[in-house]
Design a protein around this motif. Structure first.
Motif, PDB file in Angstrom:
ATOM      1  N   ASP A  20      17.616 -10.135   4.893  1.00  0.00           N
ATOM      2  CA  ASP A  20      16.883 -10.218   6.143  1.00  0.00           C
ATOM      3  C   ASP A  20      16.706  -8.815   6.738  1.00  0.00           C
ATOM      4  OD1 ASP A  20      16.921 -12.013   9.172  1.00  0.00           O
ATOM      5  OD2 ASP A  20      15.841 -12.577   7.348  1.00  0.00           O
ATOM      6  N   GLY A  21      15.494  -8.530   7.196  1.00  0.00           N
ATOM      7  CA  GLY A  21      15.268  -7.250   7.875  1.00  0.00           C
ATOM      8  C   GLY A  21      14.974  -6.110   6.926  1.00  0.00           C
ATOM      9  N   MET A  22      14.841  -6.383   5.636  1.00  0.00           N
ATOM     10  CA  MET A  22      14.630  -5.311   4.651  1.00  0.00           C
ATOM     11  C   MET A  22      13.241  -4.701   4.764  1.00  0.00           C
ATOM     12  SD  MET A  22      16.177  -5.924   0.876  1.00  0.00           S
ATOM     13  CE  MET A  22      17.812  -5.265   0.481  1.00  0.00           C
ATOM     14  N   ARG A  23      13.192  -3.410   4.406  1.00  0.00           N
ATOM     15  CA  ARG A  23      11.928  -2.702   4.178  1.00  0.00           C
ATOM     16  C   ARG A  23      11.733  -2.726   2.668  1.00  0.00           C
ATOM     17  NH1 ARG A  23      14.325   2.585   6.707  1.00  0.00           N
ATOM     18  NH2 ARG A  23      15.935   1.774   5.274  1.00  0.00           N
ATOM     19  N   LEU A  24      10.722  -3.453   2.196  1.00  0.00           N
ATOM     20  CA  LEU A  24      10.618  -3.820   0.785  1.00  0.00           C
ATOM     21  C   LEU A  24       9.378  -3.212   0.129  1.00  0.00           C
ATOM     22  CD1 LEU A  24      12.212  -5.792  -1.087  1.00  0.00           C
ATOM     23  CD2 LEU A  24      10.563  -7.532  -0.451  1.00  0.00           C
ATOM     24  N   VAL A  52       5.839  -2.816   1.820  1.00  0.00           N
ATOM     25  CA  VAL A  52       4.880  -1.737   1.545  1.00  0.00           C
ATOM     26  C   VAL A  52       4.301  -2.004   0.160  1.00  0.00           C
ATOM     27  CG1 VAL A  52       4.584   0.731   1.131  1.00  0.00           C
ATOM     28  CG2 VAL A  52       6.050  -0.051   3.015  1.00  0.00           C
ATOM     29  N   PRO A  53       3.022  -2.326   0.067  1.00  0.00           N
ATOM     30  CA  PRO A  53       2.417  -2.721  -1.214  1.00  0.00           C
ATOM     31  C   PRO A  53       2.113  -1.511  -2.100  1.00  0.00           C
ATOM     32  CG  PRO A  53       0.743  -2.771   0.486  1.00  0.00           C
ATOM     33  CD  PRO A  53       2.025  -2.380   1.173  1.00  0.00           C
ATOM     34  N   THR A  54       2.125  -1.709  -3.406  1.00  0.00           N
ATOM     35  CA  THR A  54       1.884  -0.612  -4.354  1.00  0.00           C
ATOM     36  C   THR A  54       0.459  -0.629  -4.900  1.00  0.00           C
ATOM     37  OG1 THR A  54       2.725  -1.995  -6.122  1.00  0.00           O
ATOM     38  CG2 THR A  54       4.294  -0.454  -5.105  1.00  0.00           C
ATOM     39  N   SER A  55      -0.378  -1.517  -4.392  1.00  0.00           N
ATOM     40  CA  SER A  55      -1.787  -1.518  -4.794  1.00  0.00           C
ATOM     41  C   SER A  55      -2.587  -2.307  -3.767  1.00  0.00           C
ATOM     42  CB  SER A  55      -1.975  -2.160  -6.179  1.00  0.00           C
ATOM     43  OG  SER A  55      -1.596  -3.534  -6.127  1.00  0.00           O
ATOM     44  N   GLU A  56      -3.907  -2.036  -3.764  1.00  0.00           N
ATOM     45  CA  GLU A  56      -4.786  -2.789  -2.861  1.00  0.00           C
ATOM     46  C   GLU A  56      -4.740  -4.276  -3.231  1.00  0.00           C
ATOM     47  OE1 GLU A  56      -5.272   0.458  -0.777  1.00  0.00           O
ATOM     48  OE2 GLU A  56      -6.009  -1.537  -0.223  1.00  0.00           O
ATOM     49  N   ARG A  63      -1.503 -10.156   2.335  1.00  0.00           N
ATOM     50  CA  ARG A  63      -2.206 -10.544   3.566  1.00  0.00           C
ATOM     51  C   ARG A  63      -2.607 -12.020   3.503  1.00  0.00           C
ATOM     52  NH1 ARG A  63      -4.087  -5.130   3.421  1.00  0.00           N
ATOM     53  NH2 ARG A  63      -5.797  -5.649   2.007  1.00  0.00           N
ATOM     54  N   GLU A  64      -3.090 -12.423   2.329  1.00  0.00           N
ATOM     55  CA  GLU A  64      -3.524 -13.827   2.143  1.00  0.00           C
ATOM     56  C   GLU A  64      -2.349 -14.777   2.369  1.00  0.00           C
ATOM     57  OE1 GLU A  64      -5.141 -14.439  -1.806  1.00  0.00           O
ATOM     58  OE2 GLU A  64      -4.444 -16.541  -1.757  1.00  0.00           O
ATOM     59  N   LEU A  65      -1.150 -14.350   1.969  1.00  0.00           N
ATOM     60  CA  LEU A  65       0.034 -15.225   2.049  1.00  0.00           C
ATOM     61  C   LEU A  65       0.925 -14.902   3.249  1.00  0.00           C
ATOM     62  CD1 LEU A  65       0.923 -15.349  -1.768  1.00  0.00           C
ATOM     63  CD2 LEU A  65      -0.390 -17.005  -0.430  1.00  0.00           C
ATOM     64  N   ASN A  66       0.417 -14.078   4.167  1.00  0.00           N
ATOM     65  CA  ASN A  66       1.149 -13.765   5.412  1.00  0.00           C
ATOM     66  C   ASN A  66       2.499 -13.095   5.194  1.00  0.00           C
ATOM     67  OD1 ASN A  66      -0.929 -14.928   7.047  1.00  0.00           O
ATOM     68  ND2 ASN A  66      -0.163 -16.960   6.410  1.00  0.00           N
ATOM     69  N   LEU A  69       3.062  -6.566   6.349  1.00  0.00           N
ATOM     70  CA  LEU A  69       2.905  -5.293   5.636  1.00  0.00           C
ATOM     71  C   LEU A  69       2.978  -4.105   6.590  1.00  0.00           C
ATOM     72  CD1 LEU A  69       0.011  -6.006   3.079  1.00  0.00           C
ATOM     73  CD2 LEU A  69       2.497  -6.007   2.702  1.00  0.00           C
ATOM     74  N   SER A  70       3.443  -2.989   6.029  1.00  0.00           N
ATOM     75  CA  SER A  70       3.394  -1.716   6.733  1.00  0.00           C
ATOM     76  C   SER A  70       2.980  -0.665   5.700  1.00  0.00           C
ATOM     77  CB  SER A  70       4.766  -1.412   7.351  1.00  0.00           C
ATOM     78  OG  SER A  70       4.712  -0.188   8.071  1.00  0.00           O
TER      79      SER A  70
END
Ligand code: DER
Length: 230
Positions: A20-24, A52-56, A63-66, A69-70
């Motif tokens: 919980d609370g992780m920056r992933l 934080v995503p590694t690709s668009e 985003r589609e699955l809520n 993101l940062s």
């Protein structure tokens, strides 16, 4: 099908390490996308985290699955990165980049305190290199860079086809706006030496050898899930 189930098995197992609370850091490719889908279930059930995503492509699935993101600008240090791999060796050295996201994947992995690889067990190899090594190069002077890669490899006794990755008839262009050369060197006995030699070439942006980054690999096969630790 079986392959999809193995990816999901590995992905579900990785959830055990998400607190919980992780920056992933969230990886790219089909196994990472299976992880996003099971992660989204936990987020819907109340798991607090920011990714934080590694690709668009991964970003749009999140985003589609809520899945919140940062960016690395907001969160320059992450707690954990979860990503797939094209090959994993017993020392947890990886070849990545099959999906063309290696630059952001490596930046995010390096920004993370820990990195967990999720894959089906077919990705485990004794020696890296059966999978062609993706090398991300700047479009400016790409032929010169190509020739320099060929020379550097041959000085290490490596040879093989260097292919400009295509997207249909056009060159594949990465999220970062670069080209990818796939290098079929075959077995790579000294990945560290090859990594250094390729990084020394001007015009090379990054390559798919992930060395000293993965702490754990979760490998699924029909008998179950095997966990390798570094
Ligand atoms: O391109 C990448 O780095 C992917 O993570 C790749 O290495 C694994 O993709 P897969 O999970 O679809 O096999």
């Amino acid at each position: 099908n079986d392959a999809a189930r193995l990816k999901e098995d590995a992905a579900r197992h990785a959830l055990d390490y998400v607190e919980d609370g992780m920056r992933l850091g969230i990886g790219s490719g089909s196994t990472a996308e299976a992880f996003v889908r099971v992660l989204a279930e936990r987020v819907a059930a109340g798991l607090q985290l920011v990714g934080v995503p590694t690709s668009e492509r991964t970003a749009s699935l999140c985003r589609e699955l809520n899945v919140p993101l940062s960016t690395l600008e907001e969160l320059p240090e992450l707690d954990l990165a979860i990503d797939g791999a094209d090959e994993v060796d017993p020392q947890l050295r990886l070849i990545k980049g099959g999906g063309g996201a290696l630059l952001r994947e490596k930046i995010v992995a390096a920004a993370s305190a820990r990195m967990i690889v999720i894959a089906d067990s077919s990705k485990l190899v004794d020696t890296l290199g059966a999978f062609p090594l993706p090398i991300e190069v700047n479009g400016f002077g790409a032929v010169t860079t190509y020739l320099a890669i060929e020379r550097a490899a041959s000085m290490m006794g490596l040879s093989g086809a260097l292919t400009l990755r295509k997207n249909g008839d056009a060159p594949f262009i990465t999220d970062g706006g670069h080209l990818i050369i796939d290098a079929s060197f075959g077995r790579i006995p000294d990945p560290e030496a090859l990594s250094a030699a390729i990084h020394a070439i001007p015009g090379v942006v990054e390559h798919g050898l992930f060395l000293g980054l993965a702490n754990m690999a979760i490998l699924a096969d029909p008998e179950g899930v095997k966990v390798l630790n570094s």
